[in-house]
Write a protein that holds these residues in place. Structure first.
Motif, PDB file in Angstrom:
ATOM      1  N   GLU A  27       0.813  -1.218   0.000  1.00 41.75           N
ATOM      2  CA  GLU A  27       0.000   0.000   0.000  1.00 41.75           C
ATOM      3  C   GLU A  27       0.845   1.267   0.000  1.00 41.75           C
ATOM      4  OE1 GLU A  27      -2.164  -3.443   1.576  1.00 41.75           O
ATOM      5  OE2 GLU A  27      -0.227  -2.571   2.048  1.00 41.75           O
ATOM      6  N   LYS A  28       2.174   1.098   0.189  1.00 40.47           N
ATOM      7  CA  LYS A  28       3.086   2.239   0.310  1.00 40.47           C
ATOM      8  C   LYS A  28       2.594   3.221   1.384  1.00 40.47           C
ATOM      9  CE  LYS A  28       4.584   1.995  -4.527  1.00 40.47           C
ATOM     10  NZ  LYS A  28       3.944   0.754  -4.862  1.00 40.47           N
ATOM     11  N   LYS A  29       2.313   2.648   2.558  1.00 40.73           N
ATOM     12  CA  LYS A  29       1.751   3.431   3.657  1.00 40.73           C
ATOM     13  C   LYS A  29       2.502   3.107   4.941  1.00 40.73           C
ATOM     14  CE  LYS A  29      -2.817   4.135   4.172  1.00 40.73           C
ATOM     15  NZ  LYS A  29      -4.232   3.888   4.557  1.00 40.73           N
ATOM     16  N   THR A  30       3.006   4.135   5.625  1.00 43.57           N
ATOM     17  CA  THR A  30       3.651   3.970   6.924  1.00 43.57           C
ATOM     18  C   THR A  30       2.755   4.595   7.979  1.00 43.57           C
ATOM     19  OG1 THR A  30       5.865   3.999   5.951  1.00 43.57           O
ATOM     20  CG2 THR A  30       5.710   4.479   8.303  1.00 43.57           C
ATOM     21  N   VAL A  31       2.475   3.827   9.030  1.00 51.03           N
ATOM     22  CA  VAL A  31       1.587   4.287  10.099  1.00 51.03           C
ATOM     23  C   VAL A  31       2.289   4.099  11.437  1.00 51.03           C
ATOM     24  CG1 VAL A  31      -0.474   3.736   8.746  1.00 51.03           C
ATOM     25  CG2 VAL A  31       0.435   2.047  10.341  1.00 51.03           C
ATOM     26  N   GLU A  32       1.794   4.786  12.445  1.00 52.14           N
ATOM     27  CA  GLU A  32       2.342   4.643  13.792  1.00 52.14           C
ATOM     28  C   GLU A  32       1.369   3.872  14.662  1.00 52.14           C
ATOM     29  OE1 GLU A  32       3.533   8.353  15.532  1.00 52.14           O
ATOM     30  OE2 GLU A  32       5.285   8.491  14.234  1.00 52.14           O
ATOM     31  N   CYS A  33       1.926   3.165  15.646  1.00 57.08           N
ATOM     32  CA  CYS A  33       1.097   2.437  16.603  1.00 57.08           C
ATOM     33  C   CYS A  33       1.827   2.367  17.935  1.00 57.08           C
ATOM     34  CB  CYS A  33       0.768   1.043  16.077  1.00 57.08           C
ATOM     35  SG  CYS A  33       2.177  -0.071  16.021  1.00 57.08           S
ATOM     36  N   GLU A  34       1.128   1.827  18.926  1.00 56.22           N
ATOM     37  CA  GLU A  34       1.737   1.619  20.232  1.00 56.22           C
ATOM     38  C   GLU A  34       2.318   0.215  20.316  1.00 56.22           C
ATOM     39  OE1 GLU A  34      -0.583   2.473  23.684  1.00 56.22           O
ATOM     40  OE2 GLU A  34      -1.438   4.280  22.794  1.00 56.22           O
ATOM     41  N   GLU A  35       3.319   0.073  21.153  1.00 59.85           N
ATOM     42  CA  GLU A  35       3.912  -1.235  21.400  1.00 59.85           C
ATOM     43  C   GLU A  35       2.842  -2.192  21.932  1.00 59.85           C
ATOM     44  OE1 GLU A  35       7.931  -2.804  23.533  1.00 59.85           O
ATOM     45  OE2 GLU A  35       6.690  -1.432  24.683  1.00 59.85           O
ATOM     46  N   GLY A  36       2.824  -3.399  21.398  1.00 57.92           N
ATOM     47  CA  GLY A  36       1.891  -4.408  21.866  1.00 57.92           C
ATOM     48  C   GLY A  36       0.586  -4.471  21.103  1.00 57.92           C
ATOM     49  N   GLU A  37       0.367  -3.539  20.176  1.00 52.33           N
ATOM     50  CA  GLU A  37      -0.861  -3.581  19.378  1.00 52.33           C
ATOM     51  C   GLU A  37      -0.805  -4.743  18.408  1.00 52.33           C
ATOM     52  OE1 GLU A  37      -3.045  -0.178  17.687  1.00 52.33           O
ATOM     53  OE2 GLU A  37      -1.439   1.048  18.558  1.00 52.33           O
ATOM     54  N   LYS A  38      -1.944  -5.388  18.198  1.00 51.83           N
ATOM     55  CA  LYS A  38      -2.028  -6.465  17.216  1.00 51.83           C
ATOM     56  C   LYS A  38      -1.925  -5.860  15.819  1.00 51.83           C
ATOM     57  CE  LYS A  38      -2.977 -10.172  19.762  1.00 51.83           C
ATOM     58  NZ  LYS A  38      -3.923 -11.252  19.757  1.00 51.83           N
ATOM     59  N   LEU A  39      -1.149  -6.507  14.975  1.00 51.97           N
ATOM     60  CA  LEU A  39      -0.928  -6.039  13.608  1.00 51.97           C
ATOM     61  C   LEU A  39      -2.244  -5.930  12.841  1.00 51.97           C
ATOM     62  CD1 LEU A  39       1.237  -5.173  11.626  1.00 51.97           C
ATOM     63  CD2 LEU A  39       1.634  -7.579  11.104  1.00 51.97           C
ATOM     64  N   ARG A  40      -3.151  -6.857  13.062  1.00 52.17           N
ATOM     65  CA  ARG A  40      -4.468  -6.813  12.400  1.00 52.17           C
ATOM     66  C   ARG A  40      -5.205  -5.524  12.751  1.00 52.17           C
ATOM     67  NH1 ARG A  40      -9.909  -8.171  13.538  1.00 52.17           N
ATOM     68  NH2 ARG A  40     -10.992  -9.108  11.750  1.00 52.17           N
ATOM     69  N   ASN A  41      -5.198  -5.165  14.025  1.00 52.17           N
ATOM     70  CA  ASN A  41      -5.888  -3.947  14.461  1.00 52.17           C
ATOM     71  C   ASN A  41      -5.251  -2.699  13.869  1.00 52.17           C
ATOM     72  OD1 ASN A  41      -7.411  -5.739  15.922  1.00 52.17           O
ATOM     73  ND2 ASN A  41      -6.493  -5.232  17.889  1.00 52.17           N
ATOM     74  N   VAL A  42      -3.920  -2.696  13.785  1.00 51.29           N
ATOM     75  CA  VAL A  42      -3.206  -1.565  13.194  1.00 51.29           C
ATOM     76  C   VAL A  42      -3.615  -1.410  11.732  1.00 51.29           C
ATOM     77  CG1 VAL A  42      -0.931  -0.639  12.572  1.00 51.29           C
ATOM     78  CG2 VAL A  42      -1.241  -1.789  14.772  1.00 51.29           C
ATOM     79  N   ALA A  43      -3.660  -2.521  11.003  1.00 47.87           N
ATOM     80  CA  ALA A  43      -4.027  -2.479   9.587  1.00 47.87           C
ATOM     81  C   ALA A  43      -5.464  -1.972   9.414  1.00 47.87           C
ATOM     82  CB  ALA A  43      -3.871  -3.861   8.964  1.00 47.87           C
ATOM     83  N   ILE A  44      -6.384  -2.542  10.145  1.00 43.90           N
ATOM     84  CA  ILE A  44      -7.793  -2.161  10.004  1.00 43.90           C
ATOM     85  C   ILE A  44      -8.005  -0.694  10.369  1.00 43.90           C
ATOM     86  CG2 ILE A  44     -10.102  -2.543  10.969  1.00 43.90           C
ATOM     87  CD1 ILE A  44      -9.355  -5.563  11.050  1.00 43.90           C
ATOM     88  N   ALA A  45      -7.379  -0.232  11.448  1.00 48.56           N
ATOM     89  CA  ALA A  45      -7.531   1.157  11.885  1.00 48.56           C
ATOM     90  C   ALA A  45      -6.990   2.150  10.860  1.00 48.56           C
ATOM     91  CB  ALA A  45      -6.832   1.361  13.233  1.00 48.56           C
ATOM     92  N   ASN A  46      -6.107   1.681   9.990  1.00 46.29           N
ATOM     93  CA  ASN A  46      -5.479   2.567   8.999  1.00 46.29           C
ATOM     94  C   ASN A  46      -5.893   2.229   7.564  1.00 46.29           C
ATOM     95  OD1 ASN A  46      -3.467   4.400  10.512  1.00 46.29           O
ATOM     96  ND2 ASN A  46      -3.238   2.386  11.461  1.00 46.29           N
ATOM     97  N   ASP A  47      -7.055   1.586   7.430  1.00 44.13           N
ATOM     98  CA  ASP A  47      -7.627   1.269   6.109  1.00 44.13           C
ATOM     99  C   ASP A  47      -6.691   0.471   5.214  1.00 44.13           C
ATOM    100  OD1 ASP A  47     -10.076   2.605   6.691  1.00 44.13           O
ATOM    101  OD2 ASP A  47      -9.102   4.519   6.266  1.00 44.13           O
ATOM    102  N   VAL A  48      -5.965  -0.464   5.805  1.00 40.58           N
ATOM    103  CA  VAL A  48      -5.118  -1.376   5.034  1.00 40.58           C
ATOM    104  C   VAL A  48      -5.887  -2.688   4.911  1.00 40.58           C
ATOM    105  CG1 VAL A  48      -2.964  -2.699   5.033  1.00 40.58           C
ATOM    106  CG2 VAL A  48      -2.968  -0.305   5.760  1.00 40.58           C
ATOM    107  N   GLU A  49      -6.112  -3.135   3.691  1.00 40.56           N
ATOM    108  CA  GLU A  49      -6.922  -4.333   3.439  1.00 40.56           C
ATOM    109  C   GLU A  49      -6.078  -5.598   3.569  1.00 40.56           C
ATOM    110  OE1 GLU A  49      -9.820  -6.397   3.521  1.00 40.56           O
ATOM    111  OE2 GLU A  49     -10.410  -4.360   2.971  1.00 40.56           O
ATOM    112  N   LEU A  50      -6.333  -6.354   4.624  1.00 39.33           N
ATOM    113  CA  LEU A  50      -5.614  -7.612   4.857  1.00 39.33           C
ATOM    114  C   LEU A  50      -6.190  -8.761   4.055  1.00 39.33           C
ATOM    115  CD1 LEU A  50      -5.193  -7.624   8.733  1.00 39.33           C
ATOM    116  CD2 LEU A  50      -3.390  -7.365   7.038  1.00 39.33           C
ATOM    117  N   TYR A  51      -7.490  -8.705   3.823  1.00 34.99           N
ATOM    118  CA  TYR A  51      -8.201  -9.845   3.252  1.00 34.99           C
ATOM    119  C   TYR A  51      -8.571  -9.582   1.793  1.00 34.99           C
ATOM    120  CZ  TYR A  51      -8.825 -10.686   8.246  1.00 34.99           C
ATOM    121  OH  TYR A  51      -8.622 -10.867   9.589  1.00 34.99           O
ATOM    122  N   PRO A  52      -8.198 -10.494   0.889  1.00 36.05           N
ATOM    123  CA  PRO A  52      -8.560 -10.310  -0.515  1.00 36.05           C
ATOM    124  C   PRO A  52     -10.024 -10.684  -0.779  1.00 36.05           C
ATOM    125  CG  PRO A  52      -7.296 -12.331  -0.263  1.00 36.05           C
ATOM    126  CD  PRO A  52      -7.348 -11.663   1.091  1.00 36.05           C
TER     127      PRO A  52
END
Length: 125
Positions: free
Chosen positions: A22-47
């Motif tokens: 996606e060519k997108k860099t986002v920030e998160c807190e330590e310990g956050e689940k990667l799935r939650n980070v992706a969803i919160a930043n409109d990154v589509e994990l699922y095809p």
């Protein structure tokens, strides 16, 4: 009279996750689940339709698999459930040691993530 305060280690904030497809860099807190980070930043994990038909982060379907291209050491260790799911899955991308399930991976430092990695039917990369 002095009170003793218990000090809890604070989570680090401002960790960077780069979603390379996606060519997108986002920030998160330590310990956050990667799935939650992706969803919160409109990154589509699922095809395709899998965005509607998945296990919702329970680690059972394997559809949120990602390829960690940099910073594998900055994710928490694979859970037992995750190791089993990856081992018995029919998908192969050729770098299973660098595959994680986003729903089972906690971000502990900066990392680069390729979402929806390509299949490699013959096991070579």
């Amino acid at each position: 009279q002095m009170r003793s305060q218990s000090f809890r280690p604070r989570s680090r904030v401002g960790l960077q996750v780069t979603f390379t497809r996606e060519k997108k860099t986002v920030e998160c807190e330590e310990g956050e689940k990667l799935r939650n980070v992706a969803i919160a930043n409109d990154v589509e994990l699922y095809p395709g339709m899998k965005r509607y038909f998945n296990c919702r982060g329970l680690g059972q379907c394997g559809e949120c698999r990602v390829h960690v291209t940099k910073g594998m050491e900055n994710l928490d260790p694979k859970t037992f459930l995750e190791k089993i799911r990856i081992a018995v899955s029919w998908f192969k991308i050729g770098n299973e040691d660098k595959v994680r399930l986003a729903c089972q991976s906690k971000v502990m430092g900066d990392c680069d993530i390729e979402t929806q990695p390509e299949f490699n039917w013959f096991g070579k990369r």
